[in-house]
Design an enzyme around this catalytic site. Structure first.
Site, PDB file in Angstrom:
ATOM      1  CE  LYS A 267      -1.634   1.495   4.155  1.00  0.00           C
ATOM      2  NZ  LYS A 267      -1.281   2.889   4.477  1.00  0.00           N
ATOM      3  CG  ASN A 268       2.312   2.681   3.586  1.00  0.00           C
ATOM      4  OD1 ASN A 268       1.155   2.999   3.352  1.00  0.00           O
ATOM      5  ND2 ASN A 268       2.755   2.435   4.809  1.00  0.00           N
TER       6      ASN A 268
ATOM      7  NE  ARG B 110      -1.331  12.284   8.595  1.00  0.00           N
ATOM      8  CZ  ARG B 110      -1.611  13.406   9.253  1.00  0.00           C
ATOM      9  NH1 ARG B 110      -2.746  13.544   9.888  1.00  0.00           N
ATOM     10  NH2 ARG B 110      -0.758  14.396   9.295  1.00  0.00           N
TER      11      ARG B 110
ATOM     12  CB  CYS C 237      -3.294  11.255  12.768  1.00  0.00           C
ATOM     13  SG  CYS C 237      -2.900   9.582  12.284  1.00  0.00           S
TER      14      CYS C 237
ATOM     15  NE  ARG D 265       0.908  10.189  10.333  1.00  0.00           N
ATOM     16  CZ  ARG D 265       0.392   9.250   9.542  1.00  0.00           C
ATOM     17  NH1 ARG D 265      -0.799   8.730   9.825  1.00  0.00           N
ATOM     18  NH2 ARG D 265       1.050   8.822   8.481  1.00  0.00           N
ATOM     19  N   PRO D 266       2.659  16.377  11.822  1.00  0.00           N
ATOM     20  CG  PRO D 266       4.561  17.487  12.595  1.00  0.00           C
ATOM     21  CD  PRO D 266       3.732  16.242  12.799  1.00  0.00           C
TER      22      PRO D 266
ATOM     23  CG  ASP E 107       7.277  20.413  10.488  1.00  0.00           C
ATOM     24  OD1 ASP E 107       6.740  19.296  10.437  1.00  0.00           O
ATOM     25  OD2 ASP E 107       8.306  20.630  11.142  1.00  0.00           O
TER      26      ASP E 107
ATOM     27  CG  ASP F 120       3.526   1.366   9.460  1.00  0.00           C
ATOM     28  OD1 ASP F 120       3.116   2.194  10.285  1.00  0.00           O
ATOM     29  OD2 ASP F 120       3.774   1.653   8.275  1.00  0.00           O
TER      30      ASP F 120
ATOM     31  NE  ARG G 104      -7.277   4.305   5.880  1.00  0.00           N
ATOM     32  CZ  ARG G 104      -6.675   5.322   6.458  1.00  0.00           C
ATOM     33  NH1 ARG G 104      -7.038   5.709   7.652  1.00  0.00           N
ATOM     34  NH2 ARG G 104      -5.700   5.963   5.847  1.00  0.00           N
TER      35      ARG G 104
END
Ligand code: EPU
Length: 440
Positions: A22-23, A93, A117, A122-123, A125, A309, A401
């Site tokens: 997925k990622n 996200r 989240c 979980r910025p 920046d 994960d 998901r």
């Protein structure tokens, strides 16, 4: 809403094939925005997150076709829209991975700022700092990030954050830097296999990236990219989840379609616990439990460390091993929502800051539990497979998901997992009624 009913206690045995990652698939799909013509991705898992990104890409003018063999073809037919809708970003996200390609190719991107989240702060920046270094103008307006640039220019960008590098940030900046004018140097870049897979795809399209898999990526900008065909790498997190399922049920599995190199940190820790793991044939691992398993202390870190994960799934395993274990998460230090649910199943976990202190119990006990995010859901499934009696896992939409056909795969290995509607799960099963009578 669907729930899983799982009758625990059977050892998983047999052969199972891991799906595409997925990622890795998500940023590769977004990279199709960088080209004209048809990009074809093979081995794309059929998951809710992939469908969510497909809807977003469709809204950005990309025509998508999923083929029966698991391939996805993507072709941009309209470049007039560069706005990622809040409804889609809110659902996932990882939608922010369209920022880099939109900015590089269309000179403009408007993407909703992702909100809270369940796995922690979980910025984004670092992504924005990098886009600014490449010459983009950045404004935040009514909760949206607006990025603009007539021509991106190569730059030196450091991607280090307080908890290591950023995976999606590295992907975003790579997809922007490939079409920038001149050279970029990304330091403290994420080394995850999913980033390497994206860099390999971009190079196939004509980009000039070197250093993938190391913390320093050099990018020589090119004027344009051409579409190509690429295969998505196997999902190392699904593979690791199945390895732990085998250990937790004291089963014996042959896991196919894996890249053992991507799994070396997980393999090392499982071997330290006492699980027997052998490579057999191409892309195949044999997992068995031939001796008593022992507790261990673990820290989840960026790649090549133990992945965050897989932290929740390892926590579930450690709950069943006699003695004390400690598990820390240095990537998402607050990612422990699964612990309270595991404790409802008779686990003994105490959370202290960025770590979970675990005392193994002789037997987990089935219960009604609530999934809070994708990997927490996987941890509950594993605990349920090992538990006495029935477990009902609510909110399994999180699992849908990120795990393709999980219950089908587990049932083929001997598990007893049923998907049913929430309303039906409220009716107590005979085994649950017996438990209630026992504990009364
Ligand atoms: N971070 C910052 N600033 C940024 C970006 C990140 O401080 O601008 C921090 C995060 O708060 C976190 C750390 O850096 O503490 C790592 O975050 P990263 O950006 O690497 O996470 P991500 O790219 O948003 C991806 C995976 C996650 C996985 C993490 C870490 C995708 C779509 N998601 O997220 O996967 O946990 O990397 O490996 O690739 C999952 O699949 O269940 C999942 C959550």
């Amino acid at each position: 809403m669907d729930v899983f009913k799982i009758q625990g206690g059977t050892s998983l045995c047999g052969t199972v094939a891991v799906s595409g990652s997925k990622n890795a698939a998500l940023p590769m799909m977004a990279a199709a925005l960088l080209t004209d013509g048809k990009t074809i991705l093979n081995n794309v898992p059929d998951l809710v997150d992939v469908r969510t990104l497909s809807s977003l890409l469709t809204s950005l003018g990309c025509e998508m076709t999923r083929h029966a063999n698991g391939s996805l073809s993507l072709e941009v037919v309209d470049e007039s829209h560069s706005e990622a809708d809040y409804e889609l970003v809110r659902k996932m996200r990882a939608s922010v991975c369209v920022m880099g390609p939109l900015l590089a190719r269309r000179g403009h991107a408007r993407v909703s700022l992702p909100g809270g989240c369940n796995i922690g702060h979980r910025p984004i920046d670092i992504h924005l700092r990098g886009f600014a270094a490449l010459g983009a103008q950045i404004d935040i307006h009514q909760g949206d990030i607006i990025l603009q640039a007539t021509q991106l220019r190569g730059a030196d960008i450091d991607l280090a954050g307080p908890n290591g590098s950023t995976v999606t940030g590295t992907c975003n900046l790579l997809t922007a830097a490939v079409l920038a004018q001149g050279k970029s140097r990304l330091t403290s870049a994420a080394m995850e296999p999913e980033v390497v897979a994206l860099a390999d795809l971009l190079n196939e399209m004509g980009a000039k990236i070197s250093g993938q898999g190391t913390p320093t990526l050099e990018v020589e900008g090119v004027a344009e990219l051409s579409p190509t065909t690429q295969t998505v790498i196997p999902d190392r997190i699904e593979a690791a989840t199945l390895m732990i399922a085998s250990a937790m049920t004291r089963g014996k599995l042959t896991i196919q379609n894996v890249n053992p190199l991507h799994l070396s940190a997980v393999t090392t820790v499982l071997q330290e616990i006492g699980v027997s793991i052998h490579e057999s044939g191409v892309s195949q691992l044999e997992i068995a439990c031939e001796r008593e398993l022992s507790p261990v202390n673990i820290t989840a870190l960026p790649y090549p460390g133990i992945p965050t994960d897989i932290q929740a799934q390892l926590t579930a395993l450690l709950c069943t091993l006699p003695g004390r274990s400690v598990i820390r998460d240095q990537v998402f230090p607050d990612r422990f929502m699964h612990c309270a649910e595991l404790n409802r199943m008779n686990a003994k976990i105490r959370q202290q800051g960025d770590r979970a202190l675990i005392t193994g119990v002789a037997q987990l006990q089935g219960a009604h539990v609530m999934a809070s995010d994708l990997r927490a859901s996987a941890a509950l499934v594993l605990a349920a497979l090992a538990a006495r009696d029935e477990t009902v896992i609510h909110r399994i939409y999180h699992l849908d998901r990120g795990y393709e056909a999980l219950e089908t795969k587990l049932n083929l290995l001997g598990a007893n997992v049923t998907r049913c509607r929430e309303e039906d799960a409220q009716r107590r099963s005979p085994s649950e009624r017996t438990n209630l009578r026992r504990s009364a």
